[in-house]
Design a protein around this motif. Sequence first.
Motif, PDB file in Angstrom:
ATOM      1  N   ASN A  56      -2.746   5.130  -6.932  1.00  0.00           N
ATOM      2  CA  ASN A  56      -1.743   4.512  -5.989  1.00  0.00           C
ATOM      3  C   ASN A  56      -1.251   3.625  -5.967  1.00  0.00           C
ATOM      4  O   ASN A  56      -0.322   2.934  -5.260  1.00  0.00           O
ATOM      5  CB  ASN A  56      -1.379   5.505  -4.790  1.00  0.00           C
ATOM      6  CG  ASN A  56      -2.046   6.419  -4.802  1.00  0.00           C
ATOM      7  OD1 ASN A  56      -1.003   7.310  -4.830  1.00  0.00           O
ATOM      8  ND2 ASN A  56      -2.691   6.711  -3.488  1.00  0.00           N
ATOM      9  N   ASN A  57      -1.428   2.128  -6.854  1.00  0.00           N
ATOM     10  CA  ASN A  57      -1.278   0.817  -7.173  1.00  0.00           C
ATOM     11  C   ASN A  57      -1.334   0.675  -8.614  1.00  0.00           C
ATOM     12  O   ASN A  57      -2.089   0.984  -9.590  1.00  0.00           O
ATOM     13  CB  ASN A  57      -2.493   0.706  -6.291  1.00  0.00           C
ATOM     14  CG  ASN A  57      -2.637  -0.139  -4.407  1.00  0.00           C
ATOM     15  OD1 ASN A  57      -1.516  -0.004  -4.306  1.00  0.00           O
ATOM     16  ND2 ASN A  57      -3.695   1.226  -5.231  1.00  0.00           N
ATOM     17  N   SER A  74       2.309  -0.516  -4.807  1.00  0.00           N
ATOM     18  CA  SER A  74       1.900   0.295  -4.628  1.00  0.00           C
ATOM     19  C   SER A  74       2.664   1.903  -4.374  1.00  0.00           C
ATOM     20  O   SER A  74       3.504   1.251  -3.033  1.00  0.00           O
ATOM     21  CB  SER A  74       1.026  -0.312  -2.663  1.00  0.00           C
ATOM     22  OG  SER A  74       0.259  -1.475  -2.835  1.00  0.00           O
ATOM     23  N   LEU A  85       2.628   4.614  -1.488  1.00  0.00           N
ATOM     24  CA  LEU A  85       2.472   4.415  -0.158  1.00  0.00           C
ATOM     25  C   LEU A  85       2.096   6.352  -0.491  1.00  0.00           C
ATOM     26  O   LEU A  85       1.203   6.501   0.799  1.00  0.00           O
ATOM     27  CB  LEU A  85       2.797   3.707   0.793  1.00  0.00           C
ATOM     28  CG  LEU A  85       3.090   2.585   0.420  1.00  0.00           C
ATOM     29  CD1 LEU A  85       3.263   1.256   2.155  1.00  0.00           C
ATOM     30  CD2 LEU A  85       1.169   2.124   0.645  1.00  0.00           C
ATOM     31  N   THR A 128       7.481   3.232  -1.650  1.00  0.00           N
ATOM     32  CA  THR A 128       6.288   2.022  -2.254  1.00  0.00           C
ATOM     33  C   THR A 128       6.874   0.386  -1.955  1.00  0.00           C
ATOM     34  O   THR A 128       7.956  -0.189  -0.880  1.00  0.00           O
ATOM     35  CB  THR A 128       7.404   1.630  -3.778  1.00  0.00           C
ATOM     36  OG1 THR A 128       7.981   3.326  -4.130  1.00  0.00           O
ATOM     37  CG2 THR A 128       7.514   0.634  -4.174  1.00  0.00           C
TER      38      THR A 128
END
Length: 748
Positions: free
Chosen positions: A302-303, A357, A359, A364
């Motif tokens: 997720n990053n 990121s 989330l 975002t």
Amino acid sequence: MKKYITTALICFSTYASWSQGTVQGRVIDKNSKEPLELAYVRWRNAAQGVVTNQQGYFALTNLANHKNDGILIVSFIGFTTKEITTTGNNTIVVEMEKGPVNLQEVVITPQSTAASFHTISKIDLNLQPVRSAQDLLRTVPGLFIGQHQGGGKAEQIFLRGFDIDHGTDINVTVDGLPVNMVSHAHGQGYADLHFLIPELTGSVDYGKGPYYTQYGNLGTAGYVSMNTVNSLDKSTIKLEGGQFNTLRGVAMIDLLSNRLKQKGTNAYVAGEFLYSDGPFESPQYFNRFNLFAKFNTQIGNNNKLTLIASTLNSDWDASGQIPERAVKSGLIGRFGYLDNTEGGYTNRTNASARLTSYLSPNTTWENHAFYSNYNFNLHSNFTFFLNDPVNGDQIRQREGRHIYGYHSKLSHETSLGSWNVQSVYGAGFRLDQTRNTELSHTTNRNTVLEYTQLGDIREANACAYADQSIEKNRWRFNIGARLDYFNFHYNDQLNADQSPDRQKVIVSPKVNIQYTLNTNTQLYVKTGKGFHSNDARVVVFNQGYDILPAAYGADVGVLLKPTRNLLLNVAAWYLYLQQEFVYVGDEGVVEPSGKTRRIGLDLSARYQFNNWLFADANVNLAKPRSVDEPKGEQYIPLAPNFTSTGGLNFQLKNGLNGSLRYRFMNDRAANEDNSVVAKGYTVSDLSVNYTKKKYEVGLEIENPFNVKWNETQFDTESRLKDEPDPVSEIHFTPGTPFFARLKLAVFF
């Protein structure tokens, strides 16, 4: 690839706001794996659809009573439209492949209209002849640039009835990195884009007026936000050569394997070298060298981390601005000189890191840190022997600068009953520190006769903003506010008694409303407050008076798509400035010009004749006036009142492509009472290329009809060597004559 799809499916399962009875998905670029924001998704037998969010996600209701046939249509301009077969309640990943541009794929929706014209401008990025990234500013409808000091200096900018000088009233960024230099040695807001290699530009986003919370200082006439590509489709070596001893080379090298790119990791380096003597009798010896590197990769599921580094070095000689009387008398030619010791040197090194990121699919968080080291040295002579009949009036403007900055932005989408709510929250700071910011009287670039100004500047700007967009059916309301804090410090090395510190806070609210009648028509109203800061030296000299003059604006417009192949945008606008109160860097003085008011009309049109021929035209009318001056003396010098740009672009399947462009600027007042007029011009550019899979050859011609035109003009008082008295008249830099260049590019 299986791992990537599995990760996406797990992520979708957490998106609770997408209930049963919907098809959920994500649209990405097949090559780079980048999400495609504002892609349009609909059922094949339905007229209305949805657009993807910042992460490329969409959710489309599966309405059984509409008798869906289970086929989705996914379109995005510049990509090939796809048909996807789905089975009711499932989750999909749609990989889009780049293809021909098609205006039929543009759909007017509440979310996408702000970017409709901007996305299409990718056509212009590929087909217009450019020598530097400054030329890409011309893709903004109604924006003009003019060079008047040897090619290495930032260009003069005109937009919406403004002579913006080098950036006083337009906010310019590249990949989130600020381009404008506040409290610059040459002029407030100085925006030098030459550190960007134009072939790396992936998109040009823009907005006119002070209506956008993310863009603060200097964003009165508007903003331009450029972004470089995250990955290369192919590595490229390009060579260009042409008249006036012009040579340019570009190399763009992809560093990673396809296997890593499939996993979302990309890295490339690029370099550019340019040399040209220009059309002038005294050669410019202009050279520019650029290096650029970009790396981005997924960190976990997720990053995403993006790292950028670049450096620019450039130096040049110049003939400067010459008076009309010297040309008319035969003393010099149009491309001659009175002082060929003008010129300059500049370098800029940038580094930035951005962590994005995800989330959740609808949240975002972006964190961006950046640093720039910058040096500038410019020699000019605008008045020749007006002030010093013996040594001449040459001046030197010089500075060294460090820029530190950080910006954090949180974006979130949610539903509030039947309303869709999009929220953006941001905060950040920017710190500029200069050393030995100088204005001095020199001779032959070498000897300093007198220092007019010399000191060190520290200018800090902290900001926070919130922006809410709420949408239901045909309505979209955008409400935002921005708070900016400034601290100005000037250590005057020539005046020890000066009080060094001033500070100020300003709040800038924005309210924008859109009403979308259907997929062919949208009405909108934009209102907002913006500002431009004054030079730190002005702030200190004037005891903190008029630190942040405010600007108040409003737009009323309509976006139309009357046929499948025609897109129109018409806007009437108004802008009021509390004070055009800026530092005149060439003289080291403060020149307040009082309250000003501008009203105008913008018209933009794009038309697609067939699958290979496109046309566009922009017409921009403005009436810029000073508010407090008596009638007849209200003109704002050099402010444009009527401009137009446009042309034809073509892309054939056999590889032939190119464009024929024009730009027109009307006559305009060069002084307050319009007794001196800056002459208008119409000039064009031609580009023809033959592009195949492994190579491209092309011909670019600036000013193919060899029109005599003046690129920049000023009403200046000057005195030549043997003149007994000074004369005030137009001084100009001649525009480029017929200028042809050949190019060869190899792809691998």
